[in-house]
Design a protein around this motif. Structure first.
Motif, PDB file in Angstrom:
ATOM      1  N   CYS A   1       0.832  -1.209   0.000  1.00 47.19           N
ATOM      2  CA  CYS A   1       0.000   0.000   0.000  1.00 47.19           C
ATOM      3  C   CYS A   1       0.869   1.263   0.000  1.00 47.19           C
ATOM      4  O   CYS A   1       0.556   2.241  -0.679  1.00 47.19           O
ATOM      5  N   HIS A   2       1.959   1.221   0.719  1.00 43.94           N
ATOM      6  CA  HIS A   2       2.880   2.363   0.734  1.00 43.94           C
ATOM      7  C   HIS A   2       3.568   2.531  -0.620  1.00 43.94           C
ATOM      8  O   HIS A   2       3.734   3.649  -1.099  1.00 43.94           O
ATOM      9  N   GLU A   3       3.930   1.443  -1.241  1.00 45.74           N
ATOM     10  CA  GLU A   3       4.563   1.517  -2.553  1.00 45.74           C
ATOM     11  C   GLU A   3       3.613   2.087  -3.592  1.00 45.74           C
ATOM     12  O   GLU A   3       4.026   2.839  -4.469  1.00 45.74           O
ATOM     13  N   LEU A   4       2.338   1.730  -3.495  1.00 48.97           N
ATOM     14  CA  LEU A   4       1.350   2.192  -4.467  1.00 48.97           C
ATOM     15  C   LEU A   4       0.816   3.586  -4.169  1.00 48.97           C
ATOM     16  O   LEU A   4       0.388   4.288  -5.085  1.00 48.97           O
ATOM     17  N   LEU A   5       0.831   3.990  -2.916  1.00 49.49           N
ATOM     18  CA  LEU A   5       0.224   5.264  -2.526  1.00 49.49           C
ATOM     19  C   LEU A   5       1.050   5.962  -1.441  1.00 49.49           C
ATOM     20  O   LEU A   5       0.584   6.197  -0.331  1.00 49.49           O
TER      21      LEU A   5
ATOM     22  N   CYS B   1      -3.994  -5.069  -2.470  1.00 50.48           N
ATOM     23  CA  CYS B   1      -3.543  -5.522  -1.153  1.00 50.48           C
ATOM     24  C   CYS B   1      -3.608  -7.048  -1.100  1.00 50.48           C
ATOM     25  O   CYS B   1      -4.675  -7.629  -1.297  1.00 50.48           O
TER      26      CYS B   1
ATOM     27  N   ALA C   1      -4.675   0.537  -4.810  1.00 50.15           N
ATOM     28  CA  ALA C   1      -4.044   0.005  -3.598  1.00 50.15           C
ATOM     29  C   ALA C   1      -4.981  -0.946  -2.871  1.00 50.15           C
ATOM     30  O   ALA C   1      -4.553  -1.993  -2.374  1.00 50.15           O
TER      31      ALA C   1
ATOM     32  N   ASP D   1      -5.567   5.922  -7.596  1.00 48.82           N
ATOM     33  CA  ASP D   1      -4.451   5.216  -6.965  1.00 48.82           C
ATOM     34  C   ASP D   1      -4.890   4.522  -5.680  1.00 48.82           C
ATOM     35  O   ASP D   1      -4.433   3.421  -5.373  1.00 48.82           O
TER      36      ASP D   1
END
Length: 68
Positions: free
Chosen positions: A18-22, A55, A51, A47
Motif C-alpha cells: 500500500c505504501h509503494e502504491l500510494l 492488497c 491500492a 491510486d
C-alpha cells in the motif's frame, strides 16, 4: 465523494505494498504496518482504489469520510 482509507488490522501482515502504491497517503511504522494520513483527494482516488484492489491480504478499504 470524500473518502478515507481504513486498515483491517487483524488481516494486515505489514507487506508494505500500500505504501509503494500510494506513498502520498500511506507511511509505514517501524514494524512495517501502514499509517494512513489524511483524506483521499480526487486526484489520488484512482491510486487509492488500485491500492485497495492490490492488497495481498485485502486489509485495505476505501470508506466515505465523515463530514466535520
Amino acid at each position: 465523494m470524500t473518502a478515507r482509507l481504513r486498515v483491517d488490522w487483524p488481516s494486515c501482515r505489514a507487506r508494505g505494498l500500500c505504501h509503494e502504491l500510494l506513498p502520498e497517503l500511506v507511511d509505514l511504522d517501524e514494524w512495517g504496518y501502514p499509517v494512513v494520513g489524511g483524506e483521499v483527494t480526487p486526484d489520488l482516488l484512482a491510486d487509492a482504489r488500485a491500492a485497495v484492489r492490490m492488497c495481498p491480504r485485502l486489509a485495505l478499504r476505501l470508506v466515505a469520510a465523515r463530514p466535520v
